[in-house]
Structure formats: C-alpha cells, structure tokens
Design an enzyme around this catalytic site. Structure first.
Site, short mmCIF file in Angstrom:
data_model
loop_
_atom_site.label_atom_id
_atom_site.label_comp_id
_atom_site.label_asym_id
_atom_site.label_seq_id
_atom_site.Cartn_x
_atom_site.Cartn_y
_atom_site.Cartn_z
N HIS A 3 -7.48 -12.28 -0.26
CA HIS A 3 -7.37 -12.27 -1.63
C HIS A 3 -8.31 -12.95 -2.25
CE1 HIS A 3 -3.45 -9.90 -2.33
NE2 HIS A 3 -3.24 -10.43 -0.89
N GLU B 82 -9.26 -12.80 -5.50
CA GLU B 82 -8.87 -13.14 -6.69
C GLU B 82 -7.93 -14.38 -6.82
OE1 GLU B 82 -7.30 -11.09 -4.90
OE2 GLU B 82 -5.13 -11.03 -4.96
N ARG C 283 0.37 -11.39 4.30
CA ARG C 283 0.60 -10.20 5.00
C ARG C 283 -0.53 -9.21 5.38
NH1 ARG C 283 3.98 -7.68 2.77
NH2 ARG C 283 3.86 -8.65 0.74
N SER D 275 0.71 -1.16 0.16
CA SER D 275 -0.11 -0.12 0.18
C SER D 275 0.82 1.31 0.01
CB SER D 275 -0.98 -0.07 1.30
OG SER D 275 -0.14 -0.22 2.38
N CYS E 102 -6.89 -6.42 0.35
CA CYS E 102 -5.56 -6.20 1.09
C CYS E 102 -4.85 -4.94 1.28
CB CYS E 102 -4.65 -7.27 0.46
SG CYS E 102 -3.51 -7.86 1.84
N1 GLN Z 1 1.28 -5.98 3.68
C1 GLN Z 1 0.76 -5.10 2.46
C2 GLN Z 1 0.68 -3.72 2.92
O1 GLN Z 1 0.51 -3.18 3.95
C3 GLN Z 1 -0.60 -5.87 2.09
C4 GLN Z 1 -0.34 -7.12 1.67
C5 GLN Z 1 -0.94 -7.51 0.38
O2 GLN Z 1 -1.69 -6.63 -0.19
N2 GLN Z 1 -1.02 -8.96 0.09
O3 GLN Z 1 0.41 -2.83 1.81
#
Ligand code: GLN
Length: 208
Positions: A187, A189, A152, A51, A81
């Site tokens: 996710h 997808e 994550r 992000s 996510c």
């Molecule tokens: N850990 C990522 C973040 O903080 C997000 C992880 C993901 O999109 N699979 O942006």
C-alpha cells in the site's frame, strides 16, 4: 494544467490515494458509477480493498468492460493490493500470476523495507539528493529503501513477458510494471514514499 487521475471509489482505501495524488499536483476524480467514466481523465488508480467485491461491483455497475478497454488502450494505471488482483485476475491485462492472501492470514499486516529496482528516474522526494541510483557506477549511492505496508497482501508468483520488477523484497517482486500498468502488492498510499506515483505520472507530466 495538471493531470487528472481517476480513482476507483467503489470500495476500499481510495481516499489516501486521492490525498497523495493531490499533494503531487494532480486533480482527482472518483469513479463511482458508469456515468463517471464519461468525464475526462489521464490516469487511473485501482485501490486496495476486497478484489472480489470490487470486481462484482464493476460488473454490476457496467463499468468493467469500459475500464478494461481504457487500460488495454494504454491508460496509465496504478493498481495496489486488491487493484493488483483486479489487473491480473479479473481484467487480465497484467500478465502476472498472483496468489491472494499469500502473505498469511496470521501475519495479517506487516511492514518491511524493499529495494527500488526502477532506476534513477524517480527518486524518493524526501531523500532526493542521495537517492539517485547509478547501479554499478563507482561510488554511486543506492536508492533509498522503499517502505512497504502489507495488508492481507497477494504474492506475485510469476512474471509474464514484458513485466519488470519495480520493487523487490528479498529478491521477490512486490511491485511491477507492464507498459502502462504499474501494480503493487503493498500500500504505497500509507507510507511516505511517492516513487510509484511518480512512475505513474512520469508519462503524463511530460504531456502537460
Ligand atoms: N485480500 C484482499 C483481496 O484479496 C486484498 C487486500 C488489500 O487490498 N489490502 O482482494
């Protein structure tokens, strides 16, 4: 005519979203630069990835404000996510509190099964006949569990007003809806369940 869905394609897992949307009869376009925002589209997907990297690129490329405006104006949007983090912490259009990487770095990625809380409107296509949900109705079957792949993943810690859970894991929300915005910590997808996409597309399919 089919709805055209724009997929943010600066970084991260956008190809899989495009493939799923196409399999559901959508046309997809990729948003890679500000000029792409001038193309017509009916909905938006913000994919997983990092992000902080995505937010920086959006600012550097002059795409941040125009996209934020479109979301505020009611553009149907699905963030997954990192996309959830963009909506909550960067665009600040989604009133939820999220904690990045909260499911633990050691765990990294894991799979689980969640509960569909979004009503009977969208059923899992592969189990369409027995996934109809009529909560509380005598003899009604419950919706099929939702396969959840976490990478994550951020944790949704608190919901603001007008935010409803769409999927829960151990009673904690892992996907939510706020008016035109749908966001998931997992996710969709990557798994064979299109209910979140159907929830995104439902208002558009009515228009086409
Ligand atoms: N850990 C990522 C973040 O903080 C997000 C992880 C993901 O999109 N699979 O942006």
């Amino acid at each position: 005519m089919s709805p055209t869905i724009a997929v943010l394609a600066l970084q991260g897992a956008f190809i899989e979203h495009e493939q799923r949307l196409q399999s559901l009869g959508c046309t997809t376009i990729e948003l890679r630069q500000a000029a792409d925002l001038a193309r017509p589209f009916d909905g938006l997907v913000l994919p997983g990835g990092e992000s902080t990297v995505q937010a920086k690129l959006l600012h550097d490329l002059g795409m941040f404000e125009p996209l934020r405006e479109r979301i505020t104006e009611g553009l149907p949007t699905l963030g997954t996510c990192a996309g959830l983090i963009l909506l909550a912490d960067h665009f600040r259009t989604l009133p939820v509190t999220v904690r990045r990487n909260a499911y633990g770095r050691q765990l990294g990625s894991f799979h689980a099964e969640g509960r569909w809380e979004g009503g009977a409107g969208a059923t899992k296509p592969s189990a369409a006949t027995n996934a109809e949900s009529r909560p509380g109705a005598h003899g009604a079957s419950t919706p099929a569990p939702v396969p959840l792949t976490f990478i994550r993943a951020p944790r949704i810690e608190a919901l603001g007003s007008d935010v409803e859970p769409l999927v829960t894991l151990n009673d904690a929300p892992v996907a939510v809806r706020h008016h035109n915005q749908i966001a998931a910590a997992f996710h969709p997808e990557l798994d064979d369940d299109s209910r979140l996409y159907e929830a995104l597309l439902a208002p558009l399919k009515r228009a086409y």
